[in-house]
Design an enzyme around this catalytic site. Structure first.
Site, PDB file in Angstrom:
ATOM      1  N   LEU A 194      97.264 -92.087 102.897  1.00 59.75           N
ATOM      2  CA  LEU A 194      96.196 -92.456 103.816  1.00 59.75           C
ATOM      3  C   LEU A 194      94.883 -92.532 103.062  1.00 59.75           C
ATOM      4  O   LEU A 194      94.639 -91.745 102.145  1.00 59.75           O
ATOM      5  CB  LEU A 194      96.080 -91.424 104.944  1.00 59.75           C
ATOM      6  CG  LEU A 194      97.221 -91.401 105.967  1.00 59.75           C
ATOM      7  CD1 LEU A 194      97.084 -90.201 106.892  1.00 59.75           C
ATOM      8  CD2 LEU A 194      97.252 -92.700 106.770  1.00 59.75           C
ATOM      9  N   CYS A 244     113.579 -86.645 108.159  1.00 60.57           N
ATOM     10  CA  CYS A 244     112.972 -87.235 109.358  1.00 60.57           C
ATOM     11  C   CYS A 244     113.651 -88.557 109.716  1.00 60.57           C
ATOM     12  O   CYS A 244     113.695 -89.481 108.902  1.00 60.57           O
ATOM     13  CB  CYS A 244     111.475 -87.469 109.130  1.00 60.57           C
ATOM     14  SG  CYS A 244     110.652 -88.282 110.524  1.00 60.57           S
ATOM     15  N   ASP A 263      91.922 -88.676 100.028  1.00 64.61           N
ATOM     16  CA  ASP A 263      92.290 -87.283  99.780  1.00 64.61           C
ATOM     17  C   ASP A 263      91.307 -86.624  98.799  1.00 64.61           C
ATOM     18  O   ASP A 263      91.712 -85.831  97.959  1.00 64.61           O
ATOM     19  CB  ASP A 263      93.719 -87.239  99.215  1.00 64.61           C
ATOM     20  CG  ASP A 263      94.285 -85.833  99.198  1.00 64.61           C
ATOM     21  OD1 ASP A 263      93.836 -85.004  99.992  1.00 64.61           O
ATOM     22  OD2 ASP A 263      95.170 -85.566  98.354  1.00 64.61           O
ATOM     23  N   ARG A 282      83.956 -81.749 107.732  1.00 64.25           N
ATOM     24  CA  ARG A 282      85.371 -82.058 107.926  1.00 64.25           C
ATOM     25  C   ARG A 282      85.624 -82.634 109.322  1.00 64.25           C
ATOM     26  O   ARG A 282      86.556 -83.408 109.530  1.00 64.25           O
ATOM     27  CB  ARG A 282      86.188 -80.776 107.716  1.00 64.25           C
ATOM     28  CG  ARG A 282      87.638 -80.986 107.333  1.00 64.25           C
ATOM     29  CD  ARG A 282      88.275 -79.669 106.932  1.00 64.25           C
ATOM     30  NE  ARG A 282      87.773 -79.187 105.662  1.00 64.25           N
ATOM     31  CZ  ARG A 282      88.151 -79.596 104.467  1.00 64.25           C
ATOM     32  NH1 ARG A 282      89.069 -80.546 104.379  1.00 64.25           N
ATOM     33  NH2 ARG A 282      87.638 -79.088 103.365  1.00 64.25           N
ATOM     34  N   CYS A 315     113.408 -83.694 118.715  1.00 62.61           N
ATOM     35  CA  CYS A 315     113.924 -83.571 117.345  1.00 62.61           C
ATOM     36  C   CYS A 315     113.228 -82.427 116.603  1.00 62.61           C
ATOM     37  O   CYS A 315     112.006 -82.296 116.648  1.00 62.61           O
ATOM     38  CB  CYS A 315     113.709 -84.881 116.593  1.00 62.61           C
ATOM     39  SG  CYS A 315     114.208 -84.819 114.847  1.00 62.61           S
ATOM     40  N   CYS A 317     110.941 -82.206 104.331  1.00 60.58           N
ATOM     41  CA  CYS A 317     110.663 -82.487 105.747  1.00 60.58           C
ATOM     42  C   CYS A 317     110.535 -83.984 106.017  1.00 60.58           C
ATOM     43  O   CYS A 317     110.678 -84.426 107.166  1.00 60.58           O
ATOM     44  CB  CYS A 317     109.420 -81.736 106.219  1.00 60.58           C
ATOM     45  SG  CYS A 317     107.852 -82.300 105.513  1.00 60.58           S
TER      46      CYS A 317
END
Length: 311
Positions: free
Chosen positions: A168, A248, A133, A60, A191, A244
């Site tokens: 990604l 943003c 992924d 990893r 923020c 979330c």
């Protein structure tokens, strides 16, 4: 241009040709700074029942253990922001935007295979693998090292031009390529919109998410019953969660994707709460035939909907 610069130019132009929104390059090597962070995260049991995240610790952190002789990690961004949110006047059930259409693993995997083929045709024999992924790759950290963005307080990669509604992917190759400059600045500033908006308080500190409290984990990864402590906190998310990201400020720059395979099944827009609660195996297979929602299987999806409606 040096050979490494020529390779970088070819990789960037190929990425654009294949529909990737951004492409960045980093030198392959051990992620020394990430090792203690990953260890702390695992020791905090923030991976919940996702035991696989504790596996292959060395791989990893070091892509050369995934591709022998690897010299370069190419990070790629692929937009999935929809033209319109999936909504129905007769339903308040919500799916994460990334799950509207065909499973991204299939869509992007096809592009990565084509990418490697093009590089081999242009350059010659290259040893490498594409990842989306699907292996122990710290994709957000590599994307940051490649200059594509920074890690927000919600731990996601943020990009100044398009926010965070993107996938990604990586190519790990044994080709010498001129690396890009890492993005050192954090543009979140003071923020805390994502932290404040998370209904399950899953963001435990800046950039650290307790996965076992995240709605995406509870509706997808968790195989047991959803704990009663989360009743009234799920905000009608039946598969994944976008809270979330929706709050943003950087996602005001999100633009609709141009990928036909990410379009939602036409029947989904008309689903009522009753349709969700009474969904049959036949309907599930038809509507979610190639969807990421299949990960939960019908039983998992019904468990989620039943939990929401029991609130």
């Amino acid at each position: 241009m040096t050979p490494a610069e020529t390779n970088a130019s070819l990789i960037k132009s190929t990425a654009k040709r294949l529909g990737f929104d951004f492409c960045g390059v980093a030198k392959a090597g051990f992620l020394e700074e990430e090792a203690p962070r990953l260890e702390d995260w695992l020791n905090g049991n923030y991976n919940g029942e996702m035991g696989y995240l504790a596996n292959h610790f060395d791989k990893r952190l070091d892509p050369t253990k995934l591709v022998e002789g690897a010299k370069t990690v190419v990070s790629l961004v692929y937009n999935y922001y929809p033209e319109e949110k999936l909504s129905s006047e007769s339903s308040d059930i919500k799916l994460a935007k990334y799950a509207y259409g065909e499973d991204y693993h299939f869509v992007i995997r096809d592009k990565l295979n084509e990418f490697l083929e093009i590089l081999r045709e242009e350059i010659g024999e290259i040893d490498g693998r594409g990842f989306v992924d699907s292996a122990p790759v710290m994709e957000r950290q590599w994307a940051q090292k490649a200059g594509l963005g920074w890690l927000g307080k919600n731990s996601l990669l943020l990009n100044r031009e398009m926010g965070s509604f993107f996938f990604l992917a990586e190519l790990i190759i044994d080709l010498e390529v001129t690396p890009d400059i890492p993005l050192a600045k954090d543009y979140c500033g003071t923020c805390t919109a994502c932290v404040d908006a998370c209904p399950t308080n899953a963001i435990v500190e800046n950039g650290v998410v307790d996965g076992s409290r995240c709605i995406s984990y509870l509706t997808i990864e968790l195989k047991d019953s959803i704990p009663n402590q989360f009743k009234g906190q799920m905000e009608n998310w039946a598969f994944g969660c976008d809270i979330c990201q929706d709050v943003c400020p950087w996602n005001r720059f999100s633009k609709p994707h141009q990928e036909p395979r990410f379009q939602a099944h036409p029947e989904l827009a008309g689903f009522s709460n009753r349709d969700w609660q009474e969904i049959t195996e036949e309907t599930f297979r038809k509507v979610f035939k190639k969807s990421a929602v299949k990960r939960t299987k019908l039983a998992g999806l019904k468990r989620n909907v039943d939990f929401l409606k029991s609130n």
